[in-house]
Design an enzyme around this catalytic site. Structure first.
Site, short mmCIF file in Angstrom:
data_model
loop_
_atom_site.label_atom_id
_atom_site.label_comp_id
_atom_site.label_asym_id
_atom_site.label_seq_id
_atom_site.Cartn_x
_atom_site.Cartn_y
_atom_site.Cartn_z
N GLU A 132 1.27 -9.10 0.70
CA GLU A 132 1.70 -7.82 1.23
C GLU A 132 3.23 -7.57 1.80
OE1 GLU A 132 0.15 -5.93 -0.33
OE2 GLU A 132 -2.06 -6.49 -0.13
N HIS A 155 -2.77 -5.92 8.87
CA HIS A 155 -3.60 -5.72 7.37
C HIS A 155 -4.91 -6.41 7.75
CE1 HIS A 155 -5.79 -5.01 3.54
NE2 HIS A 155 -5.10 -6.69 3.30
N HIS A 157 -9.02 -7.59 6.53
CA HIS A 157 -10.60 -6.41 5.48
C HIS A 157 -11.46 -6.18 6.24
CE1 HIS A 157 -8.68 -8.43 2.36
NE2 HIS A 157 -7.83 -8.15 2.15
N HIS A 227 -10.45 -2.54 -0.84
CA HIS A 227 -9.91 -3.75 0.03
C HIS A 227 -10.29 -3.89 1.79
CE1 HIS A 227 -5.99 -5.57 -0.19
NE2 HIS A 227 -6.29 -6.39 0.55
P1 13P Z 1 -1.64 -13.10 2.16
O1 13P Z 1 -2.28 -14.31 2.28
O2 13P Z 1 -0.96 -13.07 0.89
O3 13P Z 1 -1.45 -12.58 3.36
O4 13P Z 1 -2.99 -11.94 1.38
C1 13P Z 1 -4.23 -11.99 2.13
C2 13P Z 1 -4.31 -10.23 1.28
O5 13P Z 1 -5.25 -9.25 2.49
C3 13P Z 1 -4.45 -9.44 0.62
O6 13P Z 1 -4.07 -8.39 0.73
ZN ZN Z 2 -5.97 -7.94 1.61
#
Ligand code: 13P
Ligand code: ZN
Length: 284
Positions: A132, A155, A157, A227
């Site tokens: 990202e 970022h 989840h 996401h």
């Molecule tokens: P990365 O391991 O490349 O950071 O990806 C994790 C992710 O949450 C992608 O949205």
């Molecule tokens: Zn992600």
């Protein structure tokens, strides 16, 4: 892809700088929180911190000897900026135990069209920046353009927020903010600008970066439909706080629904009273 040969001494030196070590401490704590909350399954989540201020001009010049990678689109507003970025494929729980081993330094070239990379190797390969990266750089460039003091982009989840975006009736900024603000007074107090809503886009693409950039302009956080979410802050702790507060609102909503009832939500008058109370921090 160039290998990171000849650079280990430089990486060791810069990871040891006291200002960088302070950021590593933040990374360790916050990545541990994400894992404990269940918001970082496998390699989920990533982060970047603008650490340009940790280096003097002489040190900045040394990055140009590190392997170079092209960047498209270019980020002219990030010329000569340095970021600590999580490695792609990195587990947050591993980063909590060994932040330096799971991060890399990304130094943007003077034109903004490439970056120099340094860091340690993992399993004999260099730690490469998150998939990202385009989103992180776009948001970091916006923060600089806005004259913001915010340096951290996170970022994750966040399960509760992803679940909310699975409900079509909340798939707009107005609907999702009404819901989140209504569930708990702290949400309006500490996230007065609300969240942006980014319609589903493939992870790691230029599209998700572009949509995030448009959406975060007036917010401290955005939700990525089905996401996850992304927040900014002066520190990683601040960015985490935003996600934590939003998650709490979402959790309250689902708890009421699980109890078989639709939550009432704070009334318009109660929200207005909170807006006028100035107890929280100024929003964007
Ligand atoms: P990365 O391991 O490349 O950071 O990806 C994790 C992710 O949450 C992608 O949205
Ligand atoms: Zn992600």
């Amino acid at each position: 892809m160039e290998k990171m040969e000849g650079q280990p001494g430089f990486a060791v030196e810069i990871f040891k700088k006291p200002l960088v070590e302070a950021v590593l401490k933040q990374v360790a704590l916050v990545s541990g929180f994400l894992w404990e909350r269940g918001w970082a399954e496998r390699n989920a989540g990533n982060l970047s911190v603008n650490v340009t201020g940790c280096f003097d001009a002489k040190e900045l010049a040394l990055f140009s000897a590190c392997p170079r990678f092209d960047l498209s689109p270019g980020y002219p507003g990030l010329s000569q900026s340095v970021f600590l970025v999580s490695g792609t494929g990195t587990r947050m729980r591993d980063m909590a135990a060994d932040p330096a081993g799971h991060l890399c330094f990304v130094c943007i070239s003077s034109q903004g069209t490439s970056f120099h990379l340094t860091g340690f190797e993992k399993d004999g390969e260099p730690v490469m920046p998150t998939s990202e990266l385009l989103t992180h750089l776009a948001v970091q460039e916006l923060l600089i353009r806005q004259g913001s003091t915010e340096k951290a982009v996170l970022h994750a989840h966040v399960t509760e927020l992803i679940a909310l975006t699975q409900l079509a009736r909340f798939n707009s900024e107005a609907a999702i903010n009404n819901l989140l603000w209504g569930m708990h007074p702290e949400t309006l107090l500490f996230v007065p600008g609300g969240v942006g809503f980014v319609p589903y886009s493939l992870a790691g693409t230029g599209q998700i970066a572009r949509l995030t950039l448009q959406s975060i302009e007036n917010h401290k956080a955005v939700l990525w439909e089905k996401h996850g979410c992304l927040a900014v802050g002066n520190t990683l702790h601040e960015a985490f706080d935003i996600l934590d507060i939003l998650a709490k609102s979402a959790r309250i909503y689902f708890l009421c629904r699980s109890a078989g009832t639709e939550p009432e939500g704070l009334t318009a008058a109660q929200l207005e009273e909170i807006r006028n109370s100035q107890l929280g921090e100024p929003g964007k």
